[in-house]
Design a protein around this motif. Structure first.
Motif, PDB file in Angstrom:
ATOM      1  N   ILE A  89      -1.708   3.184   5.534  1.00 43.45           N
ATOM      2  CA  ILE A  89      -1.452   4.559   5.950  1.00 43.45           C
ATOM      3  C   ILE A  89      -0.746   5.286   4.805  1.00 43.45           C
ATOM      4  CG2 ILE A  89      -1.349   4.028   8.406  1.00 43.45           C
ATOM      5  CD1 ILE A  89       1.683   4.015   8.221  1.00 43.45           C
ATOM      6  N   PRO A  90      -0.963   6.607   4.671  1.00 39.86           N
ATOM      7  CA  PRO A  90      -0.327   7.357   3.573  1.00 39.86           C
ATOM      8  C   PRO A  90       1.191   7.295   3.666  1.00 39.86           C
ATOM      9  CG  PRO A  90      -2.062   8.653   4.616  1.00 39.86           C
ATOM     10  CD  PRO A  90      -1.845   7.452   5.487  1.00 39.86           C
ATOM     11  N   LYS A  91       1.823   7.153   2.506  1.00 42.54           N
ATOM     12  CA  LYS A  91       3.285   7.081   2.443  1.00 42.54           C
ATOM     13  C   LYS A  91       3.880   8.281   1.735  1.00 42.54           C
ATOM     14  CE  LYS A  91       6.916   3.821   1.009  1.00 42.54           C
ATOM     15  NZ  LYS A  91       7.198   2.560   0.297  1.00 42.54           N
ATOM     16  N   LYS A  93       3.319  10.904  -2.048  1.00 43.58           N
ATOM     17  CA  LYS A  93       3.226  10.771  -3.492  1.00 43.58           C
ATOM     18  C   LYS A  93       2.087   9.832  -3.895  1.00 43.58           C
ATOM     19  CE  LYS A  93       8.109  11.781  -4.341  1.00 43.58           C
ATOM     20  NZ  LYS A  93       9.372  11.341  -4.962  1.00 43.58           N
ATOM     21  N   GLY A  94       1.016   9.832  -3.096  1.00 43.66           N
ATOM     22  CA  GLY A  94      -0.152   9.024  -3.421  1.00 43.66           C
ATOM     23  C   GLY A  94      -0.034   7.561  -3.063  1.00 43.66           C
ATOM     24  N   LYS A  95       1.108   7.149  -2.502  1.00 43.01           N
ATOM     25  CA  LYS A  95       1.304   5.738  -2.164  1.00 43.01           C
ATOM     26  C   LYS A  95       0.847   5.471  -0.735  1.00 43.01           C
ATOM     27  CE  LYS A  95       5.268   5.131  -5.271  1.00 43.01           C
ATOM     28  NZ  LYS A  95       6.700   4.705  -5.368  1.00 43.01           N
ATOM     29  N   ARG A  96       0.607   4.177  -0.454  1.00 43.99           N
ATOM     30  CA  ARG A  96       0.181   3.783   0.881  1.00 43.99           C
ATOM     31  C   ARG A  96       1.051   2.640   1.388  1.00 43.99           C
ATOM     32  NH1 ARG A  96      -5.923   2.386   1.222  1.00 43.99           N
ATOM     33  NH2 ARG A  96      -5.298   0.890  -0.399  1.00 43.99           N
ATOM     34  N   ARG A  97       1.300   2.650   2.701  1.00 43.45           N
ATOM     35  CA  ARG A  97       2.104   1.600   3.322  1.00 43.45           C
ATOM     36  C   ARG A  97       1.185   0.676   4.120  1.00 43.45           C
ATOM     37  NH1 ARG A  97       5.594   4.508   6.075  1.00 43.45           N
ATOM     38  NH2 ARG A  97       7.380   4.167   4.732  1.00 43.45           N
ATOM     39  N   PRO A  98       1.304  -0.652   3.903  1.00 46.32           N
ATOM     40  CA  PRO A  98       0.467  -1.578   4.667  1.00 46.32           C
ATOM     41  C   PRO A  98       0.925  -1.664   6.122  1.00 46.32           C
ATOM     42  CG  PRO A  98       2.003  -2.798   3.285  1.00 46.32           C
ATOM     43  CD  PRO A  98       2.163  -1.351   2.930  1.00 46.32           C
ATOM     44  N   LEU A  99      -0.035  -1.681   7.023  1.00 48.03           N
ATOM     45  CA  LEU A  99       0.262  -1.764   8.449  1.00 48.03           C
ATOM     46  C   LEU A  99      -0.554  -2.920   9.028  1.00 48.03           C
ATOM     47  CD1 LEU A  99       1.924  -0.080  10.544  1.00 48.03           C
ATOM     48  CD2 LEU A  99      -0.225   1.008  11.168  1.00 48.03           C
ATOM     49  N   GLY A 100       0.099  -3.794   9.766  1.00 47.88           N
ATOM     50  CA  GLY A 100      -0.581  -4.938  10.360  1.00 47.88           C
ATOM     51  C   GLY A 100      -0.829  -4.707  11.842  1.00 47.88           C
ATOM     52  N   ILE A 101      -2.090  -4.827  12.278  1.00 48.97           N
ATOM     53  CA  ILE A 101      -2.433  -4.608  13.680  1.00 48.97           C
ATOM     54  C   ILE A 101      -2.748  -5.960  14.319  1.00 48.97           C
ATOM     55  CG2 ILE A 101      -3.994  -3.455  15.277  1.00 48.97           C
ATOM     56  CD1 ILE A 101      -4.509  -1.379  13.094  1.00 48.97           C
ATOM     57  N   PRO A 102      -1.884  -6.460  15.209  1.00 44.36           N
ATOM     58  CA  PRO A 102      -2.147  -7.752  15.860  1.00 44.36           C
ATOM     59  C   PRO A 102      -3.285  -7.627  16.869  1.00 44.36           C
ATOM     60  CG  PRO A 102       0.177  -7.091  16.046  1.00 44.36           C
ATOM     61  CD  PRO A 102      -0.601  -5.893  15.623  1.00 44.36           C
ATOM     62  N   THR A 103      -3.820  -8.767  17.293  1.00 43.87           N
ATOM     63  CA  THR A 103      -4.838  -8.770  18.340  1.00 43.87           C
ATOM     64  C   THR A 103      -4.191  -8.409  19.677  1.00 43.87           C
ATOM     65  OG1 THR A 103      -4.508 -11.105  18.871  1.00 43.87           O
ATOM     66  CG2 THR A 103      -6.115 -10.587  17.143  1.00 43.87           C
ATOM     67  N   SER A 208       6.183 -14.950   3.433  1.00 42.45           N
ATOM     68  CA  SER A 208       7.389 -14.123   3.571  1.00 42.45           C
ATOM     69  C   SER A 208       6.977 -12.826   4.236  1.00 42.45           C
ATOM     70  CB  SER A 208       8.024 -13.839   2.200  1.00 42.45           C
ATOM     71  OG  SER A 208       7.164 -13.038   1.418  1.00 42.45           O
ATOM     72  N   GLY A 209       7.966 -12.104   4.782  1.00 37.66           N
ATOM     73  CA  GLY A 209       7.702 -10.794   5.366  1.00 37.66           C
ATOM     74  C   GLY A 209       7.312 -10.857   6.830  1.00 37.66           C
ATOM     75  N   THR A 210       7.434  -9.709   7.461  1.00 39.36           N
ATOM     76  CA  THR A 210       6.986  -9.532   8.837  1.00 39.36           C
ATOM     77  C   THR A 210       6.202  -8.234   8.873  1.00 39.36           C
ATOM     78  OG1 THR A 210       7.702  -9.232  11.137  1.00 39.36           O
ATOM     79  CG2 THR A 210       9.208  -8.485   9.444  1.00 39.36           C
ATOM     80  N   PRO A 211       4.953  -8.249   9.366  1.00 35.15           N
ATOM     81  CA  PRO A 211       4.078  -7.086   9.202  1.00 35.15           C
ATOM     82  C   PRO A 211       4.564  -5.852   9.948  1.00 35.15           C
ATOM     83  CG  PRO A 211       3.085  -8.680  10.692  1.00 35.15           C
ATOM     84  CD  PRO A 211       4.289  -9.337  10.102  1.00 35.15           C
ATOM     85  N   GLN A 212       4.604  -4.706   9.252  1.00 39.98           N
ATOM     86  CA  GLN A 212       4.899  -3.453   9.921  1.00 39.98           C
ATOM     87  C   GLN A 212       3.732  -3.141  10.854  1.00 39.98           C
ATOM     88  OE1 GLN A 212       6.797  -0.233   7.586  1.00 39.98           O
ATOM     89  NE2 GLN A 212       6.382  -1.497   5.803  1.00 39.98           N
ATOM     90  N   GLY A 213       4.039  -2.851  12.092  1.00 36.13           N
ATOM     91  CA  GLY A 213       3.011  -2.641  13.100  1.00 36.13           C
ATOM     92  C   GLY A 213       3.069  -3.696  14.175  1.00 36.13           C
TER      93      GLY A 213
END
Length: 637
Positions: A89-91, A93-103, A208-213
């Protein structure tokens, strides 16, 4: 497990946590349908319920009766979380943020786990933490800064690089074990963290990490950063010094001279023969000294014997305020950076972090926060009331709207050029009805203004934006009807307001064009205050909003006591390759029928005919009514 037993166990968790004991039996609690049904109700009512994960499943045809297989697999230990579907998704300044959609199933399991974690950690979370918590929001964090951070001299701005992507799984699970004595439950959380992501049909494991979303991600992030909250609480207690500021020596000297002259005036006027020349000279000295006294702080702003530390956090966005020297601020910054690196394995962005002078301001949660100094009126009563102006010893914190945010918003919405106030029409909305266009413009500006309602200059900064937005609306409507703006304005004007009319059930209704005068400045505690309004319900729907308001009776089963939806009879394969505007026009031009939610689902599932040859048969009864009745009876003939 009986519902009464489950409720009792759940209500006992906060007491258990407060006593310092670790909580067990959580995995066994997950076998209760009570938690699953609550979770289903919460998730299915969210607009994201229709967003599929990697398996394509949504909550369209999912009901409480479908919970049993999921509960059984979790309790049997055979449940295995699937990878999340990664989107961007747009963040800005041209950057994008990753978003994780679980089932769909993973969302349910995460929601049940989240409910249990919330009962364990909410009683112990710090008051300095405002993100992803009940009754808290960006506004509560900003209100705290505005109310409590008086006198701050330095702002320590710390930016954690890629926080959600860099949460260390081992550290997180170790932190969970501090309060949870249930390895099966902790193992379930661990399996969620390591499920991986699916992007372009490629599965990547996550270490590592925990998905945003993810539903459970926000509370896991708060659990992780709770350690920072505790570290800061200890640091604040150790940093604090002195009860009150020392008096500014220069202020005290001037105050003494003024008091001496006032006493002299009193003595001169008490004499039998008042020397008016001497009285006038004393009063003139007082009038000369007063502006000097008011121009300086009454307290010593840099008193080494008085220090305070302030701290506020919203998710991974946090700021520290220092009442003390710049050297004190540097020391605090170094200690916080070391703690994040060594204790939490997080990296501080040197480029975005730093120490700012509070009077120059810094960015926090989209606002500009900075201090200013003003005068306040003090009234003292002795032999009468004496009123005078006194400059407070401490700077007061103010919230401001950054100009770059206003310009970026106007550009993103396509209102036109804010710098020269040149509005333009929005061609993407031309296939929408007049009501939908007004509702979309209203939701956009109202949402932006509501978020910045706490700012001192919200009316000043957004006044230009409102002008641009209003005339962009008029130009869009003029372009839609192929007329001029003056005609649109004349048609919509109703006294001091602008309105658009429509009918529901034959009754006339209207929608006002929202304006800044309607803005309420009360702080909002909703955690959704920082989420942009979902205007796609007006602008990206394939059916007209007014049609949906008038959809009262299902044309298949005939029911009118439940909400109805609008179904399109023909597909759009012939225009699927065209642009958005063309597809929207084609969607709005298709023939539609009104169906209740169940009949709409049955139609898409193939259990009812697609009504391609019309709704009414030779008998005068709708074909879909016959089919719906047959499905309800179980008749296959």
């Amino acid at each position: 497990m009986l519902p009464e037993t489950v409720k009792g166990r759940l209500e006992a968790i906060p007491t258990l946590v407060a006593s310092g004991k670790r909580v067990n039996g959580l995995y066994r609690l997950m076998g209760s349908r009570l938690l699953w049904e609550d979770g289903l109700q919460k998730i299915a009512s969210n607009k994201g319920a229709m967003t599929p994960g990697i398996d394509g499943e949504t909550f369209v045809d999912f009901g409480p009766e479908d919970l049993d297989p999921i509960i059984a697999s979790v309790m049997a230990g055979t449940y295995d979380p699937k990878p999340v579907r990664r989107v961007f998704i747009p963040k800005g300044k041209g950057k994008r943020r990753p978003l994780g959609i679980p089932t769909r199933d993973d969302r349910l399991v995460q929601e049940v786990a989240r409910q249990l974690l919330e009962r364990i950690y909410e009683p112990v979370f710090s008051n300095a933490s405002h993100g992803f918590r009940p009754g808290r929001s960006c506004h509560t964090a900003l209100e705290h800064v505005k109310a409590v951070w008086t006198g701050v001299k330095w702002l320590v701005d710390v930016d954690v690089a890629g926080f959600f992507e860099n949460i260390d799984h081992d550290i997180l699970l170790r932190l969970l074990r501090k309060r949870i004595d249930d390895e099966k439950f902790i193992g379930l959380i661990g399996s969620m963290l390591k499920a991986g992501v699916m992007e372009d049909r490629v599965h990547t494991r996550t270490y590592s990490g925990t998905p945003q979303g993810g539903i459970v991600s926000p509370i896991l992030a708060n659990i992780y950063l709770h350690e920072l909250d505790m570290f800061m609480a200890e640091r604040m207690a150790a940093f604090e010094r002195g009860k009150v500021r020392a008096t500014n020596p220069e202020y005290g000297r001037l105050a003494g001279r003024i008091q001496k002259q006032r006493k002299r005036v009193t003595m001169l006027r008490a004499k039998e023969n008042v020397d008016e020349v001497k009285v006038a000279a004393a009063l003139a000295k007082i009038q000369t000294l007063l502006p000097q006294k008011r121009s300086i702080p009454s307290g010593d702003a840099m008193d080494p014997g008085y220090r305070r530390l302030r701290y506020c956090r919203y998710a991974d966005d946090f700021m520290i305020g220092v009442i003390g020297s710049k050297e004190d601020a540097r020391s605090v910054f170094a200690e916080v950076r070391a703690f994040l690196t060594e204790a939490l394995a997080l990296t501080v962005s040197e480029e975005k972090s730093g120490i700012r002078k509070a009077s120059d301001g810094a960015a926090f949660l989209g606002y500009e926060v900075r201090t200013y100094t003003t005068r306040q009126r003090v009234v003292r009563s002795r032999k009468g009331s004496v009123s005078f102006l006194r400059r407070p010893p401490s700077e007061v914190m103010q919230l401001h709207v950054p100009w770059e945010k206003v310009h970026a918003f106007a550009s993103a919405k396509g209102y036109g050029d804010l710098s020269v106030l040149k509005p333009r029409h929005r061609s993407l909305l031309l296939s929408c009805s007049d009501v939908e266009i007004v509702l979309a413009y209203n939701a956009e500006l109202r949402g932006f203004a509501n978020y910045y309602a706490l700012a001192k200059d919200v009316s000043f900064k957004l006044n230009r934006l409102e002008f641009l937005q209003r005339w962009s609306l008029f130009k869009t409507l003029a372009s839609k009807h192929k007329t001029n703006v003056r005609a649109v304005v004349a048609r919509m004007r109703t006294g001091q307001e602008f309105t658009i009319g429509y009918d529901v059930d034959g009754q006339p209704r209207s929608v006002k064009v929202w304006k800044l005068a309607h803005l309420k400045r009360d702080p909002a505690t909703s955690s959704r205050i920082d989420i942009q309004p979902w205007t796609q319900v007006f602008t990206h729907s394939r059916t007209d909003w007014v049609e949906r308001q008038n959809a009262k009776q299902c044309e298949a089963c005939g029911r009118s006591d439940i909400p109805c939806q609008v179904h399109h009879i023909r597909g759009m394969a012939d225009v699927s390759h065209r642009g958005f505007v063309v597809r929207m026009k084609a969607a709005r031009a298709r023939r539609t029928v009104v169906l209740c939610e169940q009949c709409h689902r049955d139609t898409h599932a193939g259990r009812l005919p697609d009504q391609r040859e019309g709704m009414v048969g030779h008998s005068g009864e709708p074909h879909a009514v016959k089919a719906a009745r047959a499905v309800r009876r179980g008749d296959q003939g």
